[in-house]
Design a protein around this motif. Structure first.
Motif, short mmCIF file in Angstrom:
data_model
loop_
_atom_site.label_atom_id
_atom_site.label_comp_id
_atom_site.label_asym_id
_atom_site.label_seq_id
_atom_site.Cartn_x
_atom_site.Cartn_y
_atom_site.Cartn_z
N ASP A 84 0.57 -1.03 0.05
CA ASP A 84 -0.34 -0.14 0.08
C ASP A 84 1.01 0.47 -0.20
O ASP A 84 2.45 1.76 0.86
CB ASP A 84 -1.23 0.51 1.07
CG ASP A 84 -1.61 0.96 1.54
OD1 ASP A 84 -2.46 2.02 0.03
OD2 ASP A 84 -2.34 1.15 2.48
N PRO A 85 1.11 2.06 -0.79
CA PRO A 85 -0.05 2.25 -1.83
C PRO A 85 -0.22 2.34 -3.08
O PRO A 85 -0.79 1.83 -3.78
CB PRO A 85 -1.09 4.00 -2.25
CG PRO A 85 0.63 4.31 -1.45
CD PRO A 85 1.34 3.19 -1.11
N MET A 140 -2.37 -4.30 2.44
CA MET A 140 -3.80 -4.54 1.53
C MET A 140 -4.05 -5.84 0.88
O MET A 140 -3.26 -6.08 0.02
CB MET A 140 -4.21 -3.39 1.18
CG MET A 140 -3.55 -2.30 0.09
SD MET A 140 -4.12 -1.38 -0.03
CE MET A 140 -5.98 -1.08 -0.88
N PRO A 141 -5.14 -6.03 0.85
CA PRO A 141 -5.53 -6.69 -0.58
C PRO A 141 -5.81 -6.20 -1.93
O PRO A 141 -5.29 -4.99 -2.13
CB PRO A 141 -7.51 -6.70 -0.08
CG PRO A 141 -7.02 -6.33 0.59
CD PRO A 141 -6.70 -5.09 1.73
N TYR A 142 -4.77 -7.18 -2.87
CA TYR A 142 -4.54 -6.53 -3.69
C TYR A 142 -5.94 -6.48 -4.75
O TYR A 142 -6.77 -6.95 -5.03
CB TYR A 142 -4.00 -8.12 -5.06
CG TYR A 142 -3.54 -7.76 -6.27
CD1 TYR A 142 -2.56 -6.44 -6.66
CD2 TYR A 142 -3.82 -9.09 -7.21
CE1 TYR A 142 -1.92 -6.97 -7.79
CE2 TYR A 142 -3.40 -8.47 -8.46
CZ TYR A 142 -2.51 -7.98 -8.63
OH TYR A 142 -2.28 -7.08 -10.00
N ARG A 143 -6.06 -5.24 -5.56
CA ARG A 143 -6.94 -4.71 -5.80
C ARG A 143 -8.32 -4.93 -5.72
O ARG A 143 -9.40 -5.30 -6.13
CB ARG A 143 -6.83 -5.82 -7.82
CG ARG A 143 -5.29 -5.85 -8.60
CD ARG A 143 -6.15 -6.22 -9.83
NE ARG A 143 -4.15 -6.27 -11.27
CZ ARG A 143 -4.52 -6.74 -11.41
NH1 ARG A 143 -5.51 -7.67 -12.71
NH2 ARG A 143 -3.34 -6.91 -13.07
N GLU A 171 -13.54 -0.49 3.12
CA GLU A 171 -13.51 -1.54 3.70
C GLU A 171 -11.68 -1.60 3.40
O GLU A 171 -11.09 -3.09 4.25
CB GLU A 171 -13.56 -2.12 1.51
CG GLU A 171 -14.96 -2.58 1.71
CD GLU A 171 -15.38 -3.59 2.96
OE1 GLU A 171 -15.07 -4.61 3.02
OE2 GLU A 171 -17.00 -4.06 3.55
N LYS A 172 -10.81 -0.94 2.93
CA LYS A 172 -9.32 -1.03 2.88
C LYS A 172 -9.28 -0.50 4.92
O LYS A 172 -8.40 -1.38 5.12
CB LYS A 172 -8.95 0.08 2.62
CG LYS A 172 -6.94 0.33 2.41
CD LYS A 172 -7.08 1.25 1.78
CE LYS A 172 -5.72 1.90 1.95
NZ LYS A 172 -4.65 3.21 1.12
#
Length: 342
Positions: free
Chosen positions: A197-198, A217-220, A230-231
């Motif tokens: 991130d980012p 963080m989750p990819y895409r 959600e992030k």
């Protein structure tokens, strides 16, 4: 040494020191010059006015930059304007009160002898009279502009707390949203990879060295309506340690990879970001209230006010060496709440 000599060598405190009394009172400029007193009054009114304007500015900023739109710029500006309004509002009242007391109220020193805590009726009546004298001494009755500024500032100051509170009464209180995060998988059913991130770059297991911590963080993650929410729920810390020191129960044996473990970055106390890692003890620390978690032992709490371990994210590695989440967190992330179940 004779007894008489002892008495001379050790005089009583009362005989050794005289009460110096109060020093000579030096009048202030405002005590002798009405124009100086009026100038001080205007300064106090100006400070109250600063408080009033700051409070109004904070409230205007709250509505001008609505955080409900989940825009990062709005969140930043709303926090800044509301914080400045609250800070300057309280500072203005405090500074005005201090300046008022120092420049306009009576500054003669007074001495009161110690007495029993509960006085007789005459003493209590005298205390009430003294309070009334204090109100009269403040000069508020003969200074209507000052009185109006004080009343307005005190009336508006609580609005910096009340308006955001009332504004959030209609917020979404569906706490079940904390039970699931974006790590549950992609919309097409595929695995969710770990990414930086980012820059949103996928991470390989070989990228993480022993003794290091990486924030991921989750990819895409799709930038949709609730992207920031959600992030915020899905932020994760990934740490690599010697696999031999990991204390993993049987049901979690497959949740790590070669000493790499992943845990929620959201502290289980009040939701601050857990961001500090101590390599020697393998403890991670929340800087807000010093809650400390042991990464080698399922992120259990070893110090501080947090009551629960950090939720663990089960991870694995694909054929190319990239880290991905096997499933969602083992429990809801963040602080405890009334409907939470393990």
């Amino acid at each position: 040494m004779s007894e008489e000599h002892n008495e001379l060598a050790e005089p009583s405190t009362a005989d050794s020191f005289e009460n110096p009394g109060l020093g000579h009172h030096r009048p202030r400029l405002g005590d002798e010059d009405p124009r100086a007193a009026k100038r001080s009054e205007r300064q106090v009114v100006a400070l109250f006015t600063v408080s009033i304007l700051a409070t109004i500015g904070g409230i205007v900023g709250y509505f001008a930059f609505p955080v409900a739109e989940a825009d990062a710029g709005n969140v930043r500006m709303s926090t800044l304007v509301l914080g400045l309004g609250l800070g300057l509002g309280m500072l203005g009242i405090g500074a005005a009160a201090v300046h008022w007391a120092k420049s306009l109220m009576n500054d003669h020193e007074k001495v009161e002898e110690r007495h029993e805590q509960r006085g007789d009726d005459a003493t209590r009546e005298r205390a009430v009279e003294m309070l009334q004298e204090g109100v009269a001494d403040s000069g508020i009755a003969r200074r209507p502009v000052l009185k109006g500024a004080l009343g307005t500032a005190l009336a508006l100051a609580p609005l910096s707390f009340v308006v955001p509170l009332v504004g959030n009464l209609g917020a979404d209180w569906n706490v079940s949203k904390f039970r699931h995060t974006a790590w549950a998988g992609t919309p097409d059913g595929g695995p969710r990879y770990l990414a930086t991130d980012p820059t949103d770059r996928r991470i390989k297991a070989s990228d993480i060295t022993r003794g290091s911590m990486v924030h991921v963080m989750p990819y895409r993650l799709p930038e949709e309506e609730h992207y920031l929410e959600e992030k915020a729920k899905a932020v994760v810390i990934v740490i690599r340690v010697d696999p031999s020191i990991l204390k993993e129960p049987e049901e979690r044996r497959g949740w790590s990879y070669d000493g790499i473990v992943a845990y929620s970055k959201v502290c289980t106390h009040v939701g601050c970001p857990v961001a500090l890692y101590e390599q020697q003890t393998h403890h991670v620390l929340c800087p807000c209230h010093q809650s400390t978690f042991d990464i080698t032992d399922q992120a259990k709490v070893v110090f501080g006010p947090a009551k629960r371990p950090l939720p663990q994210l089960p991870i694995a590695v694909d054929d190319e060496g990239y880290l991905y989440a096997q499933q969602d967190f083992d429990e809801p992330v963040g602080p405890s709440y009334w409907e939470r179940e393990r």
